[in-house]
Design a protein around this motif. Structure first.
Motif, PDB file in Angstrom:
ATOM      1  N   LYS A 248      31.094  35.948  42.189  1.00  0.00           N
ATOM      2  CA  LYS A 248      31.168  36.259  40.765  1.00  0.00           C
ATOM      3  C   LYS A 248      32.540  36.780  40.364  1.00  0.00           C
ATOM      4  O   LYS A 248      33.045  36.458  39.280  1.00  0.00           O
ATOM      5  CB  LYS A 248      30.092  37.292  40.405  1.00  0.00           C
ATOM      6  N   GLU A 249      33.158  37.577  41.222  1.00  0.00           N
ATOM      7  CA  GLU A 249      34.389  38.259  40.850  1.00  0.00           C
ATOM      8  C   GLU A 249      35.631  37.693  41.530  1.00  0.00           C
ATOM      9  O   GLU A 249      36.752  38.047  41.190  1.00  0.00           O
ATOM     10  CB  GLU A 249      34.270  39.758  41.183  1.00  0.00           C
ATOM     11  N   GLY A 250      35.438  36.820  42.523  1.00  0.00           N
ATOM     12  CA  GLY A 250      36.590  36.248  43.221  1.00  0.00           C
ATOM     13  C   GLY A 250      37.076  37.140  44.341  1.00  0.00           C
ATOM     14  O   GLY A 250      36.296  37.857  44.982  1.00  0.00           O
ATOM     15  N   HIS A 251      38.370  37.123  44.584  1.00  0.00           N
ATOM     16  CA  HIS A 251      38.961  37.883  45.688  1.00  0.00           C
ATOM     17  C   HIS A 251      39.082  39.353  45.314  1.00  0.00           C
ATOM     18  O   HIS A 251      39.506  39.699  44.199  1.00  0.00           O
ATOM     19  CB  HIS A 251      40.338  37.313  46.030  1.00  0.00           C
ATOM     20  N   LEU A 252      38.696  40.210  46.239  1.00  0.00           N
ATOM     21  CA  LEU A 252      38.793  41.655  46.043  1.00  0.00           C
ATOM     22  C   LEU A 252      40.047  42.129  46.754  1.00  0.00           C
ATOM     23  O   LEU A 252      40.142  42.069  47.981  1.00  0.00           O
ATOM     24  CB  LEU A 252      37.545  42.352  46.591  1.00  0.00           C
ATOM     25  N   LEU A 253      41.013  42.589  45.977  1.00  0.00           N
ATOM     26  CA  LEU A 253      42.334  42.937  46.498  1.00  0.00           C
ATOM     27  C   LEU A 253      42.652  44.383  46.172  1.00  0.00           C
ATOM     28  O   LEU A 253      42.194  44.934  45.162  1.00  0.00           O
ATOM     29  CB  LEU A 253      43.406  42.023  45.885  1.00  0.00           C
ATOM     30  N   GLN A 254      43.469  44.999  47.033  1.00  0.00           N
ATOM     31  CA  GLN A 254      43.851  46.391  46.831  1.00  0.00           C
ATOM     32  C   GLN A 254      45.367  46.494  46.712  1.00  0.00           C
ATOM     33  O   GLN A 254      46.112  45.920  47.508  1.00  0.00           O
ATOM     34  CB  GLN A 254      43.357  47.265  47.981  1.00  0.00           C
ATOM     35  N   LYS A 255      45.797  47.235  45.704  1.00  0.00           N
ATOM     36  CA  LYS A 255      47.220  47.453  45.484  1.00  0.00           C
ATOM     37  C   LYS A 255      47.429  48.861  44.948  1.00  0.00           C
ATOM     38  O   LYS A 255      46.781  49.249  43.967  1.00  0.00           O
ATOM     39  CB  LYS A 255      47.787  46.423  44.500  1.00  0.00           C
ATOM     40  N   ASN A 256      48.329  49.591  45.597  1.00  0.00           N
ATOM     41  CA  ASN A 256      48.645  50.974  45.194  1.00  0.00           C
ATOM     42  C   ASN A 256      47.388  51.820  45.073  1.00  0.00           C
ATOM     43  O   ASN A 256      47.244  52.621  44.154  1.00  0.00           O
ATOM     44  CB  ASN A 256      49.411  50.970  43.872  1.00  0.00           C
ATOM     45  N   GLY A 257      46.455  51.600  46.017  1.00  0.00           N
ATOM     46  CA  GLY A 257      45.257  52.429  46.048  1.00  0.00           C
ATOM     47  C   GLY A 257      44.162  52.003  45.102  1.00  0.00           C
ATOM     48  O   GLY A 257      43.091  52.606  45.086  1.00  0.00           O
ATOM     49  N   GLN A 258      44.388  50.952  44.304  1.00  0.00           N
ATOM     50  CA  GLN A 258      43.390  50.508  43.337  1.00  0.00           C
ATOM     51  C   GLN A 258      42.791  49.179  43.797  1.00  0.00           C
ATOM     52  O   GLN A 258      43.505  48.287  44.285  1.00  0.00           O
ATOM     53  CB  GLN A 258      44.009  50.351  41.958  1.00  0.00           C
ATOM     54  N   LEU A 259      41.483  49.045  43.600  1.00  0.00           N
ATOM     55  CA  LEU A 259      40.788  47.802  43.926  1.00  0.00           C
ATOM     56  C   LEU A 259      40.829  46.893  42.716  1.00  0.00           C
ATOM     57  O   LEU A 259      40.402  47.244  41.634  1.00  0.00           O
ATOM     58  CB  LEU A 259      39.337  48.108  44.321  1.00  0.00           C
ATOM     59  N   LEU A 260      41.385  45.704  42.901  1.00  0.00           N
ATOM     60  CA  LEU A 260      41.555  44.746  41.813  1.00  0.00           C
ATOM     61  C   LEU A 260      40.616  43.562  42.028  1.00  0.00           C
ATOM     62  O   LEU A 260      40.378  43.132  43.146  1.00  0.00           O
ATOM     63  CB  LEU A 260      43.007  44.248  41.783  1.00  0.00           C
ATOM     64  N   ARG A 261      40.119  43.011  40.970  1.00  0.00           N
ATOM     65  CA  ARG A 261      39.204  41.866  41.011  1.00  0.00           C
ATOM     66  C   ARG A 261      39.784  40.723  40.184  1.00  0.00           C
ATOM     67  O   ARG A 261      40.385  40.928  39.172  1.00  0.00           O
ATOM     68  CB  ARG A 261      37.824  42.242  40.485  1.00  0.00           C
TER      69      ARG A 261
END
Length: 261
Positions: A248-261
């Motif tokens: 549903k959300e695609g790749h779950l990525l982390q950058k600078n401590g934040q989880l991005l969708r």
């Protein structure tokens, strides 16, 4: 120690209590029940195994084998005698004599075998289709090629056992797509099925598995991103971590401590 047998649901003893162990599932697969008898007590206990039909409860194979498996080669049984593996039919017709140190799982009608430290492939009739001359090889052919290794170098052979891509890589992956990940020295890149490099060898890491959207995780300069089936970066290597893929959300990525969708 007591002996084991098998009682039917109606309480009728269909297999006498004569075995040291009865295994309801596992290496016996869906068709057989594995049974075990002790053949030596000292200095350490030693057991031999056999198979019972799980419908008729008749003996298929007596307890005279060091190991058995009905799972790895469909319709056949791999067996171990005198420390070596072979395979046969349930009727005890030998397909491959017990001369191998290891027999893998059959895929697409071929199975990897190892003898004296060298690996090759047999077909479903037990005939050698890839000579036992490699120190390691992949599990199956993809795009008509399989990774093979000798003297620490990897390349690719075809279904006729011809080396189509020379043994020149320090690691080689399956052609899960139209390209495959390979390693030169300490860095990874992608090649096509002709062995031509389609990217530079500048990745520190390439995941083994392709994601459902046709992308694969890569790492460059300590950051993560994703490449497509042509080797092109479609998600740049700017992320600190990859946390998975969600339909549903695609790749779950982390950058600078934040989880991005």
């Amino acid at each position: 120690m007591g002996k084991w047998g098998i009682l039917r649901n109606d309480g009728v003893e269909v297999v006498p209590c004569m075995y040291d162990q009865v295994h309801e599932s596992g290496a016996g697969g869906d068709l057989y029940i594995m049974v075990q008898k002790e053949v030596r007590k000292h200095p350490t206990a030693e057991y031999h195994v056999g198979l019972i039909d799980d419908q008729s409860f008749e003996t298929v194979l007596p307890c005279e084998y060091e190991a058995l498996s009905a799972n790895s080669i469909p319709g056949h049984i791999t067996f171990k005698k005198n420390g070596k593996w072979g395979w046969m039919t349930a009727g005890k017709n030998i397909i491959a004599e017990p001369i191998y140190d290891d027999i893998g799982w059959m895929r697409e009608g071929r199975v990897t075998v190892t003898k004296n430290g060298l690996t090759g492939m047999l077909n479903s009739s037990g005939r050698v289709v890839v000579p036992l001359r490699y120190q390691a090889m992949g599990r199956q052919f993809t795009k008509g090629l399989i990774p093979v290794s000798l003297h620490g170098k990897w390349g690719y052979a075809d279904t006729l056992a011809r080396e189509m891509i020379p043994l020149q890589f320090s690691e080689a992956r399956d052609f899960g797509r139209s390209i495959a990940a390979v390693k030169v020295d300490n860095m990874y890149g992608f090649i096509d099925s002709l062995g031509k490099a389609v990217t530079a060898f500048d990745f520190e890491y390439i995941n083994h598995a392709w994601e459902p959207d046709g992308l694969i995780e890569v790492k460059k300069a300590g950051k993560f991103g994703f490449a497509d089936e042509s080797g092109k970066l479609v998600i740049p290597c700017i992320y600190d971590d990859v946390r998975g893929f969600n339909h549903k959300e695609g790749h779950l990525l982390q950058k600078n401590g934040q989880l991005l969708r």
